[in-house]
Design a protein around this motif. Structure first.
Motif, mmCIF file in Angstrom:
data_model
loop_
_atom_site.group_PDB
_atom_site.id
_atom_site.type_symbol
_atom_site.label_atom_id
_atom_site.label_comp_id
_atom_site.label_asym_id
_atom_site.label_seq_id
_atom_site.Cartn_x
_atom_site.Cartn_y
_atom_site.Cartn_z
ATOM 1 N N ILE A 107 0.830 -1.207 0.000
ATOM 2 C CA ILE A 107 0.000 0.000 0.000
ATOM 3 C C ILE A 107 0.868 1.263 0.000
ATOM 4 N N HIS A 126 -4.292 8.068 8.371
ATOM 5 C CA HIS A 126 -5.529 7.549 7.802
ATOM 6 C C HIS A 126 -6.781 8.273 8.292
ATOM 7 N N LEU A 165 -8.960 5.050 4.505
ATOM 8 C CA LEU A 165 -9.079 3.635 4.847
ATOM 9 C C LEU A 165 -10.023 2.927 3.871
ATOM 10 N N ILE A 202 -8.094 2.345 0.731
ATOM 11 C CA ILE A 202 -7.186 1.206 0.875
ATOM 12 C C ILE A 202 -7.966 -0.106 0.784
ATOM 13 N N ASP A 203 -9.089 -0.176 1.482
ATOM 14 C CA ASP A 203 -9.905 -1.392 1.440
ATOM 15 C C ASP A 203 -10.345 -1.706 0.009
ATOM 16 N N LEU A 222 -7.358 -3.137 -1.915
ATOM 17 C CA LEU A 222 -7.055 -4.501 -1.500
ATOM 18 C C LEU A 222 -8.072 -5.469 -2.120
ATOM 19 N N ARG A 255 -3.521 -5.698 4.793
ATOM 20 C CA ARG A 255 -2.663 -4.531 4.612
ATOM 21 C C ARG A 255 -1.193 -4.873 4.795
ATOM 22 N N HIS A 256 -0.884 -5.863 5.597
ATOM 23 C CA HIS A 256 0.477 -6.421 5.582
ATOM 24 C C HIS A 256 0.361 -7.935 5.581
ATOM 25 N N ASP A 295 2.579 -2.275 5.182
ATOM 26 C CA ASP A 295 1.765 -1.075 4.978
ATOM 27 C C ASP A 295 2.503 0.094 5.622
ATOM 28 N N THR A 304 0.622 3.275 7.156
ATOM 29 C CA THR A 304 -0.029 3.236 8.467
ATOM 30 C C THR A 304 0.741 4.119 9.437
ATOM 31 N N GLN A 348 3.033 -4.007 13.797
ATOM 32 C CA GLN A 348 3.466 -4.467 12.478
ATOM 33 C C GLN A 348 4.920 -4.958 12.514
#
Lengths: 322, 143
Positions: free
Chosen positions: A133, A142, A147, A150-151, A154, A162-163, A177, A180, A191
């Motif tokens: 991303i 975000h 968001l 991004i969704d 994906l 996202r990761h 990501d 983030t 993460q």
């Protein structure tokens, strides 16, 4: 010299000021904007590719890496066309997309323009796309809107999260990501812990990390603040071979930093200037993508410009001591 | 007379340059990035198709006989103002229209002619705006 009446004087002053303002605005703002962005719509690549032509073997993988392709413009089409030509010469079954899939609007509205049309030959050939991303796939911090964006990306690209990790032949890929708030900030632990666990449990010969924001860059955005403190030690400790990123619109490869080679491959549709830093092994401001061949413990990378010229060629050996 | 011709010729060349420059900027950017040499030729062609008549119009406005028929000062001032309008619009209008149509995906680039035609039309609009400005300023100064 003729004397000017009041109206002529006013008009002359307006004309002189206007000409100066226009000269400055056009040359300092509009022309750089035109040169920097990829606003002119481009023609869809017309390359017919053999479906599934790449080699499938446990010790071999060929893949392409490209970032920042999201304009749908003439330059994006030229890079996509070169990627299709690259497939024809040396077929690959995977493209790691390094973020910024969509500029100038929402991905829901523009998915056909920025992805399906340019990548049509590769999509038809059955090539898989995996996305890291980017910040234009949602702002760095975000909001609900980003968001949702991004969704949508994906979902449209079939990306699992996202990761995430993926495994292809001898290579394990780790997608982060980096947009983030957290990878480089206060909330980094989640993460990073996930990445640490994933790298530890990786048993494959090669470890490649893909993320949008570069750890090292000599370009317009530069090295991402904080990455050297929180991420780089982890990548070095877990003996990552290669880190691929975009964000800056150029190509750059570092000399190995604590054993890790960092590549920026962000010339997917725009170019920005790049300099050279103490870590730079090769750099060019160009429209390009990266074509990578892995055979056993040897990885060969080529940065290919839109016109087919090879900007850089490098070879890595899988790191020992795993 | 020679000086007046030189001024009119320089002015015409500036008008041609203002119209063609945006396409040259795009061509240069693509060339620098590694696009093929022919990739910006259609837009340069479209700009030349608009720019050459625009330069001829500019010559007509600024030629020595035009200077004799009206106030030399008025023609010079109108030329200055109309040039700034033309130069701004010749770069800004295509940029705005391309940006708008990129978001809307309205241009059928695969047809091959749509993009240069839209480019030429926006630049023609800039030339018309410059011409209208010239006449408007002359009218205002003459009144």
């Amino acid at each position: 010299m003729a004397e000017l009446n009041r109206r002529q004087l006013l008009a002359a002053a307006l004309g002189a000021a206007g000409t100066l303002a226009v000269g400055s605005g056009v040359t300092r703002e509009l022309w750089p904007l035109l040169g920097r962005e990829d606003l002119v719509p481009g023609r869809t690549p017309q390359v017919a590719l053999q479906e599934g032509a790449w080699t499938r073997a446990a010790d071999r993988l060929t893949f392409a890496a490209v970032g920042d392709t999201g304009s749908g413009g003439r330059q994006a089409m030229a890079v996509a066309n070169r990627m299709a030509e690259g497939y024809r010469d040396a077929p690959y079954g995977l493209v790691t997309h390094l973020g910024d899939l969509c500029y100038y609007g929402s991905v829901e509205d523009r998915f056909d323009d920025v992805f399906t049309r340019p990548m049509r030959p590769l999509i038809d050939a059955g090539v898989r796309f995996e996305l890291a991303i980017g910040n234009h796939d949602g702002e760095l911090h975000h909001s609900d809107e980003s968001l949702a964006e991004i969704d949508a990306e994906l979902r449209l690209l079939g990306t699992p999260a996202r990761h995430y990790t993926s495994s292809h032949g001898p290579v394990d890929f780790f997608y982060l990501d980096s947009s983030t708030p957290g990878l480089f900030g206060d909330d980094s632990s989640e993460q990073l812990e996930w990445l640490d666990d994933a790298l530890v449990s990786s048993q494959n010969q090669w470890k490649v990390v893909c993320m949008h924001h570069p750890v090292y860059s000599s370009g317009a955005h530069g090295s991402t603040p904080g990455a050297d403190e929180v991420l780089e030690p982890l990548l070095a400790r877990r003996k990552v071979d290669l880190v691929l990123s975009g964000h800056d619109h150029h190509y750059e490869r570092t000399r190995p930093q604590d054993g890790v080679t960092y590549v920026v491959s962000g010339g997917g549709c725009k170019t920005t200037p790049v300099g050279r830093s103490r870590f730079t092994a090769s750099a060019a401001s160009a429209l390009q993508y990266l074509h990578v061949d892995v055979v056993g413990d040897r990885m060969t990378g080529r940065s290919v410009r839109a016109d087919g010229r090879v900007l850089d060629r490098f070879e890595l050996r899988a790191r020992e001591g795993r | 007379m020679t000086l007046a011709r030189a001024i009119a010729g320089t002015y015409s060349a500036l008008v041609l340059g203002a119209v063609v420059a945006p396409a040259l900027v795009l061509e240069h950017a693509g060339d620098r990035g590694g696009l093929g040499a022919s990739d910006g030729a259609d837009l340069i062609g479209a700009s030349m198709a608009v720019g050459v008549p625009a330069a001829a119009l500019a010559w007509r406005r600024m030629r020595p006989s035009a200077w004799r028929s009206g106030s030399r000062t008025d023609v010079g001032i109108a030329g200055l103002i109309s040039f700034s309008v033309l130069a701004a619009a010749a770069s800004a209008l295509p940029t705005l229209v391309l940006h708008a149509t990129t978001g809307l995906a309205a241009l059928d680039a695969d047809s091959g002619w749509a993009v240069p035609v839209v480019w030429a039309l926006t630049q023609a609009a800039a030339v018309v705006a410059g011409e209208a400005t010239h006449r408007g300023v002359l009218c205002w100064l003459g009144g």
